[in-house]
Scaffold this active site. Structure first.
Site, PDB file in Angstrom:
ATOM      1  N   CYS A   2      -5.113  -7.391   2.550  1.00 49.55           N
ATOM      2  CA  CYS A   2      -5.357  -8.624   2.815  1.00 49.55           C
ATOM      3  C   CYS A   2      -4.601  -9.587   2.088  1.00 49.55           C
ATOM      4  CB  CYS A   2      -6.826  -8.939   2.615  1.00 49.55           C
ATOM      5  SG  CYS A   2      -8.004  -7.812   3.173  1.00 49.55           S
ATOM      6  N   ARG A  27       1.800  -7.677   5.129  1.00 49.07           N
ATOM      7  CA  ARG A  27       0.914  -6.971   4.647  1.00 49.07           C
ATOM      8  C   ARG A  27       0.107  -6.311   5.605  1.00 49.07           C
ATOM      9  NH1 ARG A  27       0.644  -9.476  -0.873  1.00 49.07           N
ATOM     10  NH2 ARG A  27      -1.663  -8.715  -1.246  1.00 49.07           N
ATOM     11  N   TRP A  74      -7.310  -7.468   6.416  1.00 47.16           N
ATOM     12  CA  TRP A  74      -7.116  -6.089   6.790  1.00 47.16           C
ATOM     13  C   TRP A  74      -8.464  -5.389   6.585  1.00 47.16           C
ATOM     14  CZ3 TRP A  74      -6.110  -1.365   3.836  1.00 47.16           C
ATOM     15  CH2 TRP A  74      -5.796  -0.063   4.665  1.00 47.16           C
ATOM     16  N   ASN A  98      -9.600 -10.170  -1.408  1.00 50.75           N
ATOM     17  CA  ASN A  98      -8.580  -8.882  -1.204  1.00 50.75           C
ATOM     18  C   ASN A  98      -8.978  -7.881  -1.930  1.00 50.75           C
ATOM     19  OD1 ASN A  98      -6.593  -6.996  -0.586  1.00 50.75           O
ATOM     20  ND2 ASN A  98      -5.001  -7.893  -1.828  1.00 50.75           N
ATOM     21  N   GLY A  99      -9.370  -6.742  -1.335  1.00 55.44           N
ATOM     22  CA  GLY A  99      -9.854  -5.646  -2.102  1.00 55.44           C
ATOM     23  C   GLY A  99     -11.088  -5.006  -1.729  1.00 55.44           C
ATOM     24  N   GLU A 481       9.576  13.072   4.975  1.00 56.77           N
ATOM     25  CA  GLU A 481       9.635  11.689   5.119  1.00 56.77           C
ATOM     26  C   GLU A 481       9.984  11.530   6.654  1.00 56.77           C
ATOM     27  OE1 GLU A 481       9.299   9.206   3.876  1.00 56.77           O
ATOM     28  OE2 GLU A 481      10.398   7.574   4.706  1.00 56.77           O
ATOM     29  N   LYS A 485       7.522   9.101   9.021  1.00 56.28           N
ATOM     30  CA  LYS A 485       7.875   7.980   9.519  1.00 56.28           C
ATOM     31  C   LYS A 485       7.636   7.961  11.146  1.00 56.28           C
ATOM     32  CE  LYS A 485       9.768   5.220   6.782  1.00 56.28           C
ATOM     33  NZ  LYS A 485       8.701   5.833   5.901  1.00 56.28           N
ATOM     34  N   GLU A 488       3.686   7.686  11.382  1.00 57.76           N
ATOM     35  CA  GLU A 488       3.190   6.152  11.160  1.00 57.76           C
ATOM     36  C   GLU A 488       3.829   5.127  12.228  1.00 57.76           C
ATOM     37  OE1 GLU A 488       4.054   4.263   7.304  1.00 57.76           O
ATOM     38  OE2 GLU A 488       6.079   5.379   7.201  1.00 57.76           O
ATOM     39  N   HIS A 504       6.342  31.933   7.203  1.00 54.97           N
ATOM     40  CA  HIS A 504       4.558  32.137   6.408  1.00 54.97           C
ATOM     41  C   HIS A 504       3.505  31.431   7.336  1.00 54.97           C
ATOM     42  CE1 HIS A 504       6.975  33.993   3.052  1.00 54.97           C
ATOM     43  NE2 HIS A 504       7.738  33.029   3.180  1.00 54.97           N
ATOM     44  N   LYS A 604       1.237  -2.553   4.197  1.00 52.62           N
ATOM     45  CA  LYS A 604       2.156  -2.657   3.597  1.00 52.62           C
ATOM     46  C   LYS A 604       2.016  -1.947   2.029  1.00 52.62           C
ATOM     47  CE  LYS A 604       6.670  -2.648   2.786  1.00 52.62           C
ATOM     48  NZ  LYS A 604       7.548  -1.443   3.214  1.00 52.62           N
TER      49      LYS A 604
HETATM   50  C1  AGP Z   1       5.821   4.403   3.827  1.00 49.25           C
HETATM   51  O1  AGP Z   1       6.730   4.343   5.174  1.00 49.25           O
HETATM   52  C2  AGP Z   1       4.276   3.978   3.778  1.00 49.25           C
HETATM   53  N1  AGP Z   1       4.435   2.510   4.403  1.00 49.25           N
HETATM   54  C3  AGP Z   1       3.717   4.237   2.622  1.00 49.25           C
HETATM   55  O2  AGP Z   1       3.574   5.804   2.526  1.00 49.25           O
HETATM   56  C4  AGP Z   1       3.980   3.698   1.281  1.00 49.25           C
HETATM   57  O3  AGP Z   1       5.365   4.257   1.021  1.00 49.25           O
HETATM   58  C5  AGP Z   1       2.885   3.998   0.243  1.00 49.25           C
HETATM   59  O4  AGP Z   1       1.842   3.423   0.661  1.00 49.25           O
HETATM   60  C6  AGP Z   1       3.546   3.748  -1.125  1.00 49.25           C
HETATM   61  O5  AGP Z   1       3.627   2.140  -1.197  1.00 49.25           O
HETATM   62  P1  AGP Z   1       4.318   1.693  -2.506  1.00 49.25           P
HETATM   63  O6  AGP Z   1       5.822   2.058  -2.371  1.00 49.25           O
HETATM   64  O7  AGP Z   1       4.437   0.353  -2.173  1.00 49.25           O
HETATM   65  O8  AGP Z   1       3.613   1.994  -3.769  1.00 49.25           O
END
Ligand code: AGP
Length: 609
Positions: A2, A27, A74, A98-99, A481, A485, A488, A504, A604
């Protein structure tokens, strides 16, 4: 995650609140709202979906109050809806949050038994009623908030305004960040300095447990015990102009393409281009020759940057490394070196709850805390002994790209510095490695030229149900990675595996419907990966190979597609091979019509656990 904004202004604030909320859109959110004080009376306007829906409502029902709070939500408790959108209000106050308030349920039951009626499913509304109940018992707003805050458990940033109080805003922080902006006869609250940049660059950050009492010409900070504390304001140039997309369709595309440029900024921080030496701004406080073990912890893409760097610290500095995802590390509470231990925390936002908790555990174990972050004023940075900024600039796309490559460059520089201090590499080897780093922006620029080919293969990839990524050495974390990507952004199920692990188990997955993306620069492990490709081809698997000219010429099977990377030394291929991995995910998601900058369910920065 949020976003929170509050403005104690001299002119009508509603549209300024929305402008500040727009700077928090990155965010991730699903609804938004504003509350202002109109002649002492609370008035709210809330809408589901994007800010433009809120603006449409405000154009029909304008708010003219000079004090207001706003929120982009959010959803954590309760589905996205107008009734669950913030601000939540009673007849006495409005609040945005927020939280997560972990103990909201017990309070809700108690309040309902006291006759309070709830209009939402949220934990936030509990706070509104708790403070109201204190005011009903005769407490003033400041005392009522001071009585409730110590009772709340969980991570929260809060902003309150009160009926009839034309010169009061209260902000509170326990976990998710909250900044106080100091203006000329105006005061502001915001989730970060970036949101407040159009109004002020004088920013004071609340520490965990702090709350702030704002009047137009003064602010008082108190700690969790209610004692007045001092929080120094600082000039934070958070980029007054709204970060725009340039000539790209999405922030993610812009951020992929600006990697050569921002990596250059990072290099100038850590490399002396003339002497070809690493320049460590904190070498006098961190003597790597005395470090017995490096512990790393992070989440998501940040974790994968650490996993990549482990190869460099082990090979270039012969330094033992332990690494784990922060959500496991924080609860494992592993034994750590009694002395000479360094614990490194990687985070783009610097606010990730699990990573922060891991940092605090390591600090309790007397480790030297080194954070590698993109926001040097973030909580993780401010709680570290040493901060290594990655200088990627604001990263708006939820999927992290340029922050990944800038972290890798920062970590590579640290590993070289460690190797020098530990006497593992000499001056000549340092100069070679530094030269390899200096070549990266040019190599990354070349890698970007594969985008047209990648956009074509991405159209086919979008039809897959499952995708496997494989690699060896530093291409293994890159395989992870790539899978992250793709997952997500396109919501296609994807897995990353160490290529040597195929036989394996995962090889059972291989058939003609399973694209296998192989990350394989022609290095000392290429032949091993080549035999894995043969195993895949023998079972009809469709191979997409990311390699260089030499690799492409040596492989005897015919991949479905081959993406040719520039020929380069093998130490730091991860920074260059990250680009096709990012572009594959971007174009696949684009072809599928997904929301590339704000993928579903994601935020984010995950400031709650
Ligand atoms: C990465 O593409 C993601 N959005 C997510 O895994 C992100 O890297 C992770 O939440 C860590 O965020 P930070 O680097 O702000 O700690």
């Amino acid at each position: 995650m949020c976003g929170i904004v509050g403005i104690l202004g001299k002119n009508p604030v509603a549209l300024d609140v929305v402008e500040a909320l727009r700077r928090l859109e990155y965010r991730g959110y699903d609804s938004a709202g504003v509350a202002t004080l109109e002649n002492g009376k609370l008035t709210r306007c809330r809408a589901e979906g994007k800010l433009r829906n809120l603006e449409t409502k405000l154009s029909k029902e304008p708010l003219s109050g000079l004090i207001g709070i706003g929120h982009t939500r959010w959803a954590t408790h309760g589905r996205p809806s107008v009734s669950n959108a913030h601000p939540h209000a009673t007849d006495k106050l409005a609040v945005v949050h927020n939280g997560i308030i972990e103990n909201f349920a017990e309070f809700r039951a108690e309040l309902e038994a006291d006759g309070f009626r709830f209009e939402s499913e949220t934990d936030t509304e509990v706070v509104a009623h708790l403070v109201t109940r204190e005011m009903n018992r005769g407490l003033k707003p400041v005392e009522a908030v001071g009585a409730i805050l110590p009772k709340l458990r969980g991570a929260f940033a809060l902003a309150f305004l009160f009926s009839g109080e034309e010169d009061l805003l209260i902000g509170a922080r326990n976990g998710p960040p909250l900044a106080v902006g100091i203006g000329d006869g105006e005061m502001y609250l915001g989730s970060d300095a970036f949101a407040l940049a159009p109004f002020t660059t004088m920013i004071a950050y609340l520490e965990d447990g702090d709350w702030a009492i704002l009047h137009r010409n003064s602010v008082e900070f108190r700690n969790v015990d209610g004692q007045v504390v001092n929080r120094q304001a600082q000039m934070v140039a958070a980029g007054a102009a709204l970060v725009d997309k340039g000539n790209h369709r999405h922030f993610m595309a812009k951020e992929i393409h600006e990697q050569p440029e921002v990596v250059t900024h990072t290099l100038t921080t850590y490399i002396d281009m003339v002497s070809r030496k690493v320049r460590m701004p904190f070498s006098e406080t961190l003597d790597w020759s005395k470090v017995d073990r490096l512990t790393m912890s992070a989440c998501g893409t940040a974790y994968l940057a650490g996993l990549t760097a482990r190869y460099w610290f082990e090979s270039l500095a012969r330094l033992p490394v332990e690494i784990d995802v922060a959500s496991e590390f924080r609860y494992r509470e592993p034994p750590m070196p009694a002395s000479n231990g360094v614990a490194m925390f990687l985070s783009q936002s610097g606010e990730t709850a699990d990573t922060l908790a891991s940092l605090r555990y390591a600090k309790s174990q007397n480790q030297t805390i080194l954070s590698v972050v993109n926001v040097p004023t973030s909580t993780i940075a401010r709680e570290s002994h040493i901060v290594a900024p990655i200088t990627a600039g604001p990263e708006i796309g939820v999927a992290s790209t340029k922050a990944f490559s800038c972290k890798l460059v920062t970590l590579a520089s640290l590993a070289i510095a460690a190797g020098r201090m530990r006497g593992v590499i000499d001056e000549a080897r340092e100069a070679e490695l530094v030269q390899e780093l200096i070549m990266l922006p040019g190599l990354m620029t070349q890698a970007l030229k594969t985008e047209v080919d990648i956009s074509r293969l991405a159209q086919r990839l979008g039809k897959a149900k499952d995708v496997l990524y494989i690699g060896r050495g530093t291409s293994f974390p890159l395989a992870l990675e790539g899978a992250l990507k793709l997952k997500e952004l396109s919501y296609i199920h994807a897995e990353g595996y160490a290529a040597g692990e195929l036989k394996h188990g995962p090889i059972a997955l291989i058939d003609e419907d399973m694209p296998v993306i192989v990350v394989a620069p022609h290095d000392h492990l290429f032949e091993k990966t080549a035999s894995n490709m043969h195993e895949v081809a023998a079972r009809g698997g469709r191979i997409i190979l990311i390699t260089d000219e030499k690799g492409a010429s040596e492989i005897s099977i015919k991949p479905d597609s081959t993406i040719i990377m520039p020929t380069m030394p093998s130490t730091f291929t991860a920074m260059v091979y990250a680009i096709p991995v990012q572009l594959i995910a971007y174009h696949t998601a684009l072809g599928m019509g997904k929301d590339v900058d704000q993928p579903r369910n994601l935020a984010k920065s995950v400031t709650v656990e």
